[in-house]
Design a protein around this motif. Sequence first.
Motif, PDB file in Angstrom:
ATOM      1  N   LEU A 241       0.821  -1.207   0.000  1.00 27.30           N
ATOM      2  CA  LEU A 241       0.000   0.000   0.000  1.00 27.30           C
ATOM      3  C   LEU A 241       0.859   1.263   0.000  1.00 27.30           C
ATOM      4  O   LEU A 241       0.523   2.254  -0.656  1.00 27.30           O
ATOM      5  CB  LEU A 241      -0.943  -0.012   1.207  1.00 27.30           C
TER       6      LEU A 241
ATOM      7  N   CYS B  83       2.007   1.994  -3.407  1.00 28.38           N
ATOM      8  CA  CYS B  83       0.952   2.631  -4.206  1.00 28.38           C
ATOM      9  C   CYS B  83       0.908   4.134  -3.915  1.00 28.38           C
ATOM     10  O   CYS B  83       0.758   4.951  -4.836  1.00 28.38           O
ATOM     11  CB  CYS B  83      -0.402   2.003  -3.889  1.00 28.38           C
TER      12      CYS B  83
ATOM     13  N   PHE C 151      -6.565  -0.652   4.936  1.00 28.24           N
ATOM     14  CA  PHE C 151      -6.725  -0.363   3.513  1.00 28.24           C
ATOM     15  C   PHE C 151      -7.358   1.008   3.299  1.00 28.24           C
ATOM     16  O   PHE C 151      -6.893   1.808   2.480  1.00 28.24           O
ATOM     17  CB  PHE C 151      -7.571  -1.440   2.833  1.00 28.24           C
TER      18      PHE C 151
ATOM     19  N   LYS D 198      -4.913   3.935   4.088  1.00 23.41           N
ATOM     20  CA  LYS D 198      -3.898   4.107   3.045  1.00 23.41           C
ATOM     21  C   LYS D 198      -4.519   4.619   1.753  1.00 23.41           C
ATOM     22  O   LYS D 198      -3.913   5.422   1.029  1.00 23.41           O
ATOM     23  CB  LYS D 198      -3.169   2.788   2.794  1.00 23.41           C
ATOM     24  N   LEU D 199      -5.733   4.164   1.455  1.00 23.11           N
ATOM     25  CA  LEU D 199      -6.402   4.563   0.218  1.00 23.11           C
ATOM     26  C   LEU D 199      -6.593   6.075   0.149  1.00 23.11           C
ATOM     27  O   LEU D 199      -6.471   6.685  -0.927  1.00 23.11           O
ATOM     28  CB  LEU D 199      -7.754   3.856   0.100  1.00 23.11           C
TER      29      LEU D 199
END
Length: 321
Positions: A99, A102, A122, A125-126
């Motif tokens: 992550l 990304c 998730f 981090k998104l």
Amino acid sequence: MDSYQLILKRYWGYDDFRGIQREIIESIGSGHDTLGLMPTGGGKSITFQVPALAQEGTCIVITPLIALMKDQVDNLRRRGIRAAAIYSGLTREEIVMTLENCIFGDIRILYVSPERLSSDLFQTKLRHMRVSFITVDEAHCISQWGYDFRPSYLEIAKIRKLVPKAPVLALTATATPAVVQDIQEKLSSKTSLSSPTRQARSASPTSFNIFRMSFERSNLAYVVRKAPDKREQLLHILNSMKGTAIVYARSRKRTKEFAELLNEAGITATFYHAGLDSVVKDERQRDWQQDKVRVMVATNAFGMGIDKPDVRLVIQTVLTA
């Protein structure tokens, strides 16, 4: 050649797109929510992989099949494309590292299982990622009218709120009119239509561009056989035809039995089902992909999205004894 064709030629070696691939790519590349109805083998992967490389940021690909993730990530990496996947079996450290990569822009395509969408890690981090667009593979799974409804797919609507500028590309090979409607309603981030052109494409009160491809497969033959000795018939078919094969069985127990039967008859085979350890599944899929064994005997936990050009035979066994 335009930028999409150049990417296709550079990484896949093809001169041009086929079917409705270009229409889908141009739609999602222009920032429109898009729904593509394409048969298995129709080239769905190209419709998100090409535009993912044409844009800045990371394309999030949501798919329920771990085998598909691993297979596609391996194929992309062999082509020099930075791709990764998050699925069960990875350590927290491995997930965090992926992550973070990304966030720093090192990953262009990230595959994620729907069950991972609800995790705090998730979602946290998104929020810091630059997401080009979200691809929902096997999109029928989000519909209560689909044959494989999965509640975890409903998390996608929540994810959209975290990255509101990222459009959605929904792909499926199985969609009745009711499922098409449901997919749009559950994935839509808005309810108003912005143009009469889109309204003509769909009666839904959403803004999805919809593209349909013919499901006719002239290069496939379907045969149903009834035989008193079905195991003997299975051996006969495999001995009569060349090429890699997949044999589907109804139970985990049967996969092992059939694999043993084939090996005893001199036909190299292994078996695969959801109950196997992830390391074992990876090893067996790799052996089959690399032609160390000819036949994969499996439950329906295997096969969807697998990219192996020499598969010549798929057998669905229905044995009563």
